[in-house]
Design a protein around this motif. Structure first.
Motif, mmCIF file in Angstrom:
data_model
loop_
_atom_site.group_PDB
_atom_site.id
_atom_site.type_symbol
_atom_site.label_atom_id
_atom_site.label_comp_id
_atom_site.label_asym_id
_atom_site.label_seq_id
_atom_site.Cartn_x
_atom_site.Cartn_y
_atom_site.Cartn_z
ATOM 1 N N PHE A 93 58.299 58.184 23.589
ATOM 2 C CA PHE A 93 58.113 59.373 22.760
ATOM 3 C C PHE A 93 56.753 59.357 22.068
ATOM 4 N N TYR A 94 55.919 58.318 22.414
ATOM 5 C CA TYR A 94 54.524 58.179 21.989
ATOM 6 C C TYR A 94 54.313 58.623 20.540
ATOM 7 N N LEU A 95 53.303 59.460 20.247
ATOM 8 C CA LEU A 95 53.002 59.889 18.879
ATOM 9 C C LEU A 95 53.158 58.721 17.897
ATOM 10 N N ASN A 96 54.018 58.850 16.889
ATOM 11 C CA ASN A 96 54.156 57.803 15.879
ATOM 12 C C ASN A 96 54.872 56.563 16.396
ATOM 13 N N GLN A 97 55.401 56.645 17.607
ATOM 14 C CA GLN A 97 56.114 55.502 18.189
ATOM 15 C C GLN A 97 55.227 54.654 19.095
ATOM 16 N N ILE A 98 54.015 55.112 19.381
ATOM 17 C CA ILE A 98 53.232 54.510 20.457
ATOM 18 C C ILE A 98 52.911 53.034 20.215
ATOM 19 N N VAL A 99 52.627 52.636 18.995
ATOM 20 C CA VAL A 99 52.293 51.225 18.742
ATOM 21 C C VAL A 99 53.495 50.333 19.044
ATOM 22 N N PHE A 100 54.685 50.770 18.639
ATOM 23 C CA PHE A 100 55.892 49.979 18.919
ATOM 24 C C PHE A 100 56.169 49.935 20.415
ATOM 25 N N TYR A 135 44.627 55.871 18.497
ATOM 26 C CA TYR A 135 45.807 56.345 19.210
ATOM 27 C C TYR A 135 45.563 56.323 20.722
ATOM 28 N N GLN A 136 44.409 56.794 21.137
ATOM 29 C CA GLN A 136 44.107 56.875 22.572
ATOM 30 C C GLN A 136 44.131 55.496 23.216
ATOM 31 N N TYR A 137 43.642 54.474 22.493
ATOM 32 C CA TYR A 137 43.678 53.115 23.042
ATOM 33 C C TYR A 137 45.115 52.683 23.347
ATOM 34 N N PHE A 138 46.013 52.863 22.391
ATOM 35 C CA PHE A 138 47.387 52.404 22.579
ATOM 36 C C PHE A 138 48.113 53.224 23.651
ATOM 37 N N MET A 139 47.835 54.525 23.708
ATOM 38 C CA MET A 139 48.463 55.360 24.735
ATOM 39 C C MET A 139 47.980 54.935 26.117
ATOM 40 N N ARG A 140 46.674 54.796 26.270
ATOM 41 C CA ARG A 140 46.093 54.419 27.557
ATOM 42 C C ARG A 140 46.571 53.033 27.984
ATOM 43 N N SER A 141 46.569 52.095 27.055
ATOM 44 C CA SER A 141 46.985 50.732 27.374
ATOM 45 C C SER A 141 48.458 50.673 27.764
ATOM 46 N N THR A 142 49.284 51.449 27.092
ATOM 47 C CA THR A 142 50.712 51.490 27.422
ATOM 48 C C THR A 142 50.925 51.982 28.844
ATOM 49 N N LEU A 143 50.238 53.059 29.193
ATOM 50 C CA LEU A 143 50.387 53.641 30.528
ATOM 51 C C LEU A 143 49.870 52.698 31.615
ATOM 52 N N LEU A 144 48.705 52.110 31.381
ATOM 53 C CA LEU A 144 48.107 51.243 32.394
ATOM 54 C C LEU A 144 48.807 49.894 32.498
#
Length: 374
Positions: A93-100, A135-144
Motif C-alpha cells: 500500500f506504499y505511501l506511509n507504509q513504504i518504509v515498513f 520516498y522515491q528511493y524506498f519505492m524504487r528499492s522495494t520494487l527492484l
C-alpha cells in the motif's frame, strides 16, 4: 485435484478485514481474501500475517502501530529462519507504509526468501512522481528488490517497465467463478429504472452524489429506485436520508445496511445501472464495479482509479462531477433502448478479463516461475 505446492508455503502479509470492521473494511480486504482463497484452492499453504490497522493519528496509536509492526518483523524472521523456501507475499500500500514494506522485503532478501510485492489501489504513479527523493528511493528499492511484482492496474505494468526496466505481472481484481451466473436481460423491459450502489457508504465514494443523480432522473420524468447497500456511520446516513427527503424521493431511496454478498447478488440481478461517482484519491480496481458488471449491471462511473480501463467504453464514464451529466448518460442509454446491448457488453468483458479462471493463471504462472528459479 489440484497439484500440491505445500513445499512452497506462502507468508501473506496483507489486511483481510479481521482488524477493521464495518464501513472501514472494503475492497482492499476483499481482494486480499480472494487471493488467499485462490492460492489455497491451488494447493498452496498460506500463512496469514495480517497488516495492522492504525486507529488514529494520535501519538499513542502510532506507538502501538510501531510495536505491532516490530512484532510482525520478529515473526517474519522466525518464518524465514525456519524455511528459506517459503515465499513472502506483500500486499503493498506504499505511501506511509513504504518504509515498513521495504524493511520486510529487505529482511526476506537477507534470508534468501523469494518475495512478491503486489501493488494495490490507485495513486502509485502519482505518489512516486510527486513525493521527494526519500520516498522515491524506498519505492524504487522495494520494487527492484522483489522477485516478482504484481500490478492491480495495467498502467503500473507500463510504468514499471519504462521507469525501472522492471518486468511485472498484471493481476487485476476479479470475481470468483462460483459467483458468475446468467445475465438477466429481461429486466430491460421494466418500467422502473433501478439504480444501485453497494460497497462502503462513505463520503469518499460520493454516495450523496448518487442521490443527486436520482433527483435529476426524477426531474426528467423517470420512475426510479435506488438501493444503497453497505455499512455507514450514523452521521453520513443522516445526511443521505435528509437529502433524499429534501428531493421528495425518500421512498425511492432504500438503505439496506451491510449484507452478505449472496443477498447483494439478488439485488444486482434486478438492477439496471451501477452509479459509481467515486472521488477517492486511492481508488484502484473496484471490486464493486467488477461485480456489478459481472451481473450485467451497466456502470456509469467517474474517472477515479482504474475505472476507465475496466469499463472500456467512453459512454459509461463521466469526466465531471455533475449529476446532470450522469443522469443524461443513463437517460440516453435507456431512452435509446440500448441498455440490453450495454449490459451484455460489460457482462462479456468481465467473463473475458476479470473472472477467477482467467486472472488466476497470471498469479499461478508467476508463482511457478519462482519455483523454477529456486
Amino acid at each position: 485435484m489440484k497439484e500440491s505446492h505445500n513445499s512452497d508455503t506462502i507468508i501473506f502479509y496483507a489486511p483481510v478485514g479481521n482488524l477493521t470492521k464495518g464501513f472501514k473494511s472494503g475492497g482492499a480486504e476483499a481482494g486480499c481474501r480472494k487471493t488467499i482463497e485462490v492460492l489455497r484452492k491451488n494447493g498452496y499453504e498460506v500463512l496469514l500475517v495480517e497488516k495492522p490497522a492504525k486507529k488514529s493519528d494520535s501519538k499513542l496509536d502510532q506507538v502501538i502501530l510501531f510495536a505491532q509492526l516490530f512484532k510482525i518483523w520478529i515473526r517474519l524472521i522466525f518464518y524465514f529462519v525456519k524455511n528459506k523456501n517459503y515465499r513472502f507475499h506483500v500486499a503493498g500500500f506504499y505511501l506511509n507504509q513504504i518504509v515498513f514494506e521495504w524493511f520486510f522485503i529487505k529482511t526476506a532478501n537477507l534470508f534468501g526468501v523469494k518475495t512478491v510485492y503486489e501493488i494495490r489501489n490507485g495513486g502509485m504513479i502519482e505518489a512516486y512522481e510527486s513525493r521527494g527523493k526519500f520516498y522515491q528511493y524506498f519505492m524504487r528499492s522495494t520494487l527492484l528488490s522483489s522477485s516478482m511484482v504484481l500490478c492491480q492496474g495495467y498502467d503500473y505494468v507500463v510504468f514499471l517497465n519504462e521507469k525501472f526496466n522492471k518486468s511485472s505481472v498484471y493481476y487485476p481484481n476479479y470475481i470468483m467463478d462460483d459467483f458468475v451466473g446468467p445475465n438477466n436481460l429481461k429486466r430491460g423491459q421494466d418500467q422502473v429504472l433501478r439504480l444501485i450502489y453497494f460497497g462502503r457508504v462513505v463520503p469518499d465514494k460520493n454516495v450523496d452524489f448518487t442521490i443527486d443523480v436520482c433527483h435529476k432522473l426524477k426531474q426528467l420524468g423517470f420512475q426510479i429506485n435506488l438501493d444503497i447497500i453497505g455499512s455507514y456511520e450514523d452521521e453520513y446516513y443522516t445526511l443521505l436520508s435528509n437529502r433524499a427527503a429534501d428531493y421528495g424521493i425518500k421512498n425511492e431511496v432504500i438503505f439496506h445496511g451491510r449484507m452478505d454478498f449472496k443477498d447483494i447478488y439478488k439485488y444486482l440481478q434486478l438492477a439496471h445501472f451501477f452509479v459509481f461517482p467515486s472521488k477517492e484519491k486511492r481508488e484502484g480496481h473496484s471490486n464493486s464495479l467488477t461485480e456489478a458488471m459481472g451481473c450485467g449491471v451497466v456502470p456509469i462511473t467517474s474517472t477515479a482509479g482504474f475505472n476507465e480501463s475496466i469499463v472500456n467504453d467512453p459512454k459509461l464514464v463521466v469526466h465531471e462531477y455533475d449529476p446532470a451529466l450522469y443522469a443524461a448518460a443513463i437517460a440516453e442509454i435507456w431512452n435509446n433502448k440500448t441498455w440490453e446491448s450495454f449490459s451484455d457488453k460489460v457482462y462479456q468483458r468481465v467473463l473475458s478479463n476479470y473472472v477467477e479462471k482467467v486472472v488466476e493463471k497470471s498469479l499461478l504462472s508467476g508463482y511457478d516461475l519462482l519455483r523454477i528459479k529456486q
